[in-house]
Design an enzyme around this catalytic site. Structure first.
Site, short mmCIF file in Angstrom:
data_model
loop_
_atom_site.label_atom_id
_atom_site.label_comp_id
_atom_site.label_asym_id
_atom_site.label_seq_id
_atom_site.Cartn_x
_atom_site.Cartn_y
_atom_site.Cartn_z
N CYS A 114 0.79 -1.32 0.08
CA CYS A 114 -0.13 -0.12 0.00
C CYS A 114 0.94 1.25 0.05
O CYS A 114 2.06 1.10 -0.35
CB CYS A 114 -1.21 -0.05 1.09
SG CYS A 114 0.07 -0.05 2.92
N ASN A 169 2.15 1.53 4.26
CA ASN A 169 2.58 0.12 4.97
C ASN A 169 2.36 0.45 6.70
O ASN A 169 2.93 -0.27 7.34
CB ASN A 169 4.03 -0.15 4.78
CG ASN A 169 4.26 -1.77 5.35
OD1 ASN A 169 5.39 -1.95 5.64
ND2 ASN A 169 3.40 -2.55 5.23
N CYS A 228 -1.44 0.97 7.46
CA CYS A 228 -2.71 0.67 7.41
C CYS A 228 -3.30 -0.57 6.79
O CYS A 228 -3.29 -1.69 7.42
CB CYS A 228 -3.67 1.89 6.96
SG CYS A 228 -3.29 3.50 7.99
N ARG A 229 -3.30 -0.54 5.31
CA ARG A 229 -3.95 -1.64 4.75
C ARG A 229 -3.20 -2.83 4.61
O ARG A 229 -3.47 -3.98 4.69
CB ARG A 229 -4.48 -1.09 3.32
CG ARG A 229 -5.52 -0.17 3.31
CD ARG A 229 -5.55 0.50 1.96
NE ARG A 229 -4.83 1.55 1.67
CZ ARG A 229 -4.28 2.16 0.70
NH1 ARG A 229 -5.04 1.89 -0.32
NH2 ARG A 229 -3.22 3.00 0.50
N SER A 230 -1.80 -2.60 3.98
CA SER A 230 -1.01 -3.76 3.86
C SER A 230 -0.66 -4.67 5.05
O SER A 230 -0.50 -5.90 5.06
CB SER A 230 0.21 -3.58 2.70
OG SER A 230 1.07 -2.56 3.38
N ASP A 259 -7.94 3.76 0.95
CA ASP A 259 -7.17 4.38 2.06
C ASP A 259 -7.93 4.95 3.26
O ASP A 259 -8.54 5.78 3.12
CB ASP A 259 -6.25 5.46 1.13
CG ASP A 259 -5.17 6.02 2.35
OD1 ASP A 259 -5.32 5.39 3.63
OD2 ASP A 259 -4.36 6.87 1.86
P1 4NP Z 1 -1.96 2.81 3.92
O1 4NP Z 1 -2.59 4.22 4.38
O2 4NP Z 1 -1.32 2.97 2.45
O3 4NP Z 1 -2.84 1.96 3.93
O4 4NP Z 1 -0.68 2.68 4.86
C1 4NP Z 1 -1.73 5.41 4.53
C2 4NP Z 1 -0.74 5.59 5.37
C3 4NP Z 1 -0.14 7.02 5.73
C4 4NP Z 1 -0.27 7.78 4.78
C5 4NP Z 1 -1.24 7.75 3.66
C6 4NP Z 1 -1.96 6.41 3.66
N1 4NP Z 1 0.48 9.11 4.90
O5 4NP Z 1 0.12 10.02 4.24
O6 4NP Z 1 1.28 9.50 5.71
#
Ligand code: 4NP
Length: 162
Positions: free
Chosen positions: A11, A14, A16-18, A135
């Site tokens: 993702c 790294n 939240c989702r992955s 996201d």
């Molecule tokens: P992820 O979510 O891609 O599912 O881990 C996010 C985590 C952090 C950020 C964006 C999306 N960020 O902008 O810091």
């Protein structure tokens, strides 16, 4: 001895989702194939959160479903991953574009969208049309619950193909 089948979930951050996809996939495979060995990991297309634990909201939704992802640590996708993993799966189209841009020439990994590969399989062409796992970073608990349900459904479907 042959290498274990290996899957890398990708993702953006790294956190939240992955990490959820990694934890859920490992749990589903352990239930379904307790005798088989797999290599399951996750990484982000950016390195903003390198070394951090997953987002506490992802840790919480996993824990509510009996899965501990708290010991995972964030890392960034790198060129070496394309020779270590059989499958590299993005949560959304942006992730997949970045994955495919980073893939070195002659990479052996099959890349695709997680939900599409879960639905259509990974033999032959990479699967790139399917539902994106949204996201949840700027969302609330309901968004994390939804991500969990989508990840669980895709992980079960992917396990059907292994
Ligand atoms: P992820 O979510 O891609 O599912 O881990 C996010 C985590 C952090 C950020 C964006 C999306 N960020 O902008 O810091």
């Amino acid at each position: 001895m042959s290498q274990p089948f290996s899957i890398l979930f990708i993702c953006l951050g790294n956190i939240c989702r992955s990490p959820l996809a990694e934890g859920v996939m490992r749990s589903v495979l352990q239930e379904r194939f307790p005798q088989r060995e797999f290599l399951i990991d996750s990484a982000g297309t950016n390195g903003y959160h390198t070394g951090e634990a997953p987002d506490e909201r992802s840790v919480a939704v996993a824990a509510r479903n009996g899965i501990d992802i708290s010991t995972q640590r964030c890392r960034q996708l790198g060129a070496a991953d394309f020779n270590r993993f059989d499958l590299i799966l993005g949560m959304d189209q942006n992730n997949l574009m970045t994955i495919n841009r980073l893939a070195p020439a002659g990479s052996s990994a099959v890349t695709g969208l997680f939900t599409a590969v879960a639905r259509d399989g990974f033999a032959g062409n990479s699967a790139d049309r399917g539902e994106e796992i949204p996201d949840p970073y700027y969302g609330g608990n309901a968004d994390f619950e939804r991500v969990y349900r989508m990840v669980r459904e895709a992980a079960e479907a992917l396990a059907d193909r292994l």
